[in-house]
Design a protein around this motif. Structure first.
Motif, short mmCIF file in Angstrom:
data_model
loop_
_atom_site.label_atom_id
_atom_site.label_comp_id
_atom_site.label_asym_id
_atom_site.label_seq_id
_atom_site.Cartn_x
_atom_site.Cartn_y
_atom_site.Cartn_z
N LYS A 83 56.67 -23.97 -23.06
CA LYS A 83 57.23 -23.38 -21.85
C LYS A 83 58.33 -24.31 -21.31
O LYS A 83 58.12 -25.52 -21.20
N ILE A 84 59.49 -23.75 -20.99
CA ILE A 84 60.55 -24.55 -20.37
C ILE A 84 60.15 -24.80 -18.92
O ILE A 84 59.91 -23.86 -18.16
N VAL A 85 60.07 -26.09 -18.56
CA VAL A 85 59.60 -26.47 -17.22
C VAL A 85 60.67 -27.20 -16.41
O VAL A 85 60.44 -27.52 -15.24
N GLY A 86 61.80 -27.46 -17.01
CA GLY A 86 62.88 -28.13 -16.31
C GLY A 86 64.15 -28.11 -17.13
O GLY A 86 64.10 -27.90 -18.35
N THR A 87 65.25 -28.30 -16.45
CA THR A 87 66.55 -28.35 -17.12
C THR A 87 67.41 -29.42 -16.46
O THR A 87 67.18 -29.82 -15.32
N GLY A 88 68.39 -29.85 -17.18
CA GLY A 88 69.38 -30.78 -16.64
C GLY A 88 70.57 -30.80 -17.56
O GLY A 88 70.46 -30.48 -18.74
N GLY A 89 71.69 -31.17 -17.01
CA GLY A 89 72.86 -31.17 -17.86
C GLY A 89 74.00 -31.99 -17.33
O GLY A 89 73.99 -32.45 -16.18
N ILE A 90 74.96 -32.19 -18.20
CA ILE A 90 76.20 -32.84 -17.84
C ILE A 90 77.34 -31.89 -18.15
O ILE A 90 77.26 -31.09 -19.08
N GLN A 91 78.36 -31.98 -17.33
CA GLN A 91 79.53 -31.16 -17.52
C GLN A 91 80.76 -31.97 -17.11
O GLN A 91 80.77 -32.59 -16.03
N ALA A 92 81.75 -32.01 -17.98
CA ALA A 92 82.97 -32.76 -17.70
C ALA A 92 83.57 -32.30 -16.38
O ALA A 92 83.62 -31.10 -16.10
N ILE A 93 84.01 -33.25 -15.57
CA ILE A 93 84.65 -32.91 -14.30
C ILE A 93 86.05 -32.36 -14.55
O ILE A 93 86.51 -31.49 -13.84
N GLY A 94 86.70 -32.83 -15.58
CA GLY A 94 88.02 -32.33 -15.92
C GLY A 94 88.46 -32.83 -17.28
O GLY A 94 87.88 -33.75 -17.84
N THR A 95 89.52 -32.22 -17.79
CA THR A 95 90.04 -32.62 -19.10
C THR A 95 91.36 -33.36 -19.00
O THR A 95 91.81 -33.93 -19.99
N HIS A 112 93.94 -36.38 -17.99
CA HIS A 112 93.76 -37.82 -18.19
C HIS A 112 93.04 -38.52 -17.04
O HIS A 112 92.15 -39.34 -17.26
N LYS A 113 93.40 -38.19 -15.81
CA LYS A 113 92.83 -38.90 -14.66
C LYS A 113 91.37 -38.53 -14.38
O LYS A 113 90.71 -39.21 -13.59
N LEU A 114 90.86 -37.49 -15.00
CA LEU A 114 89.48 -37.06 -14.73
C LEU A 114 88.55 -37.10 -15.95
O LEU A 114 87.34 -37.05 -15.79
N ARG A 115 89.09 -37.18 -17.14
CA ARG A 115 88.25 -36.98 -18.33
C ARG A 115 87.23 -38.08 -18.59
O ARG A 115 86.39 -37.94 -19.48
N HIS A 116 87.24 -39.14 -17.81
CA HIS A 116 86.24 -40.21 -17.95
C HIS A 116 84.97 -39.91 -17.15
O HIS A 116 83.97 -40.59 -17.28
N ARG A 117 84.99 -38.84 -16.33
CA ARG A 117 83.89 -38.54 -15.42
C ARG A 117 83.13 -37.28 -15.83
O ARG A 117 83.72 -36.32 -16.31
N THR A 118 81.82 -37.30 -15.60
CA THR A 118 80.99 -36.12 -15.82
C THR A 118 80.06 -35.92 -14.63
O THR A 118 79.66 -36.88 -13.97
N ASP A 119 79.76 -34.67 -14.37
CA ASP A 119 78.86 -34.28 -13.29
C ASP A 119 77.47 -34.05 -13.88
O ASP A 119 77.34 -33.64 -15.04
N PHE A 120 76.45 -34.30 -13.10
CA PHE A 120 75.08 -34.26 -13.59
C PHE A 120 74.19 -33.54 -12.59
O PHE A 120 74.36 -33.68 -11.38
N GLY A 121 73.25 -32.75 -13.09
CA GLY A 121 72.27 -32.09 -12.24
C GLY A 121 70.98 -31.86 -13.00
O GLY A 121 70.97 -31.76 -14.22
#
Length: 181
Positions: free
Chosen positions: A79-91, A93-102
């Protein structure tokens, strides 16, 4: 991005952390809706979910194929009981080093290490994808989550006193945190 790891939870149960994929669409959508109804700490309410099971399946398929985004599911007793992920904040140059997490975990599974395990898996995936900073937002009343994030090396970098407007309690302060990878 592909991920798979078995862990033992605080209660002795085994959990499988793996990337969600297309066949998980309905179950992940159901978990999202349930977790977002169980607490007022999440960003949205179930009736605001813009994904139906088909859109969720497509999202999961796309993140599985992505070199830098992922949605991890925690599976206990099939049974899936939780989820989490990362998603790039931007592509760009000034943003591609960062990712958002939840992350979200069904309330009946709180306190046994699933949230921490998903968080650690997301951090590992972010490093492997080449990100140098992972970011999150958390409601300031969510003390247990904040303590966990601080113990994992996240640092507060700002507060928004009206970050969320709760249907239940009015405005909620939101803390922005980051971790250098």
């Amino acid at each position: 991005m592909i991920y798979s790891k078995k862990i033992i939870l605080k209660n002795g149960q085994e959990a499988l952390l793996r990337n969600g994929d297309e066949p998980d669409g309905k179950e992940v959508c159901d978990v999202y809706n349930k977790t977002h109804a169980e607490t007022d700490f999440m960003i949205a309410y179930p009736d605001e979910n813009c994904f139906d099971p088909e859109k969720e399946a497509k999202f999961l398929s796309d993140t599985t194929k992505s070199p830098n985004d992922i949605e991890i599911v925690a599976v206990v007793d099939d049974k899936i009981v939780g989820t989490g992920g990362i998603q790039a904040i931007g592509t760009i140059h000034k943003l591609r080093h960062r990712t958002d997490f939840g992350v979200c975990v069904l309330k009946e599974y709180w306190g046994i290490g699933i949230g921490k395990a998903i968080s650690e898996a997301c951090i590992e995936c972010a490093r492997n994808a080449g990100f140098v900073q992972i970011e999150l937002n958390v409601v300031s009343d969510n003390i247990k989550a904040i303590e966990m994030y601080k113990a994992m090396g996240f640092v507060e970098f700002g507060r928004n006193p009206r970050g969320f407007n709760s249907r239940i309690s009015g405005y909620q302060e939101v803390i922005s945190m980051y971790k250098c990878l």
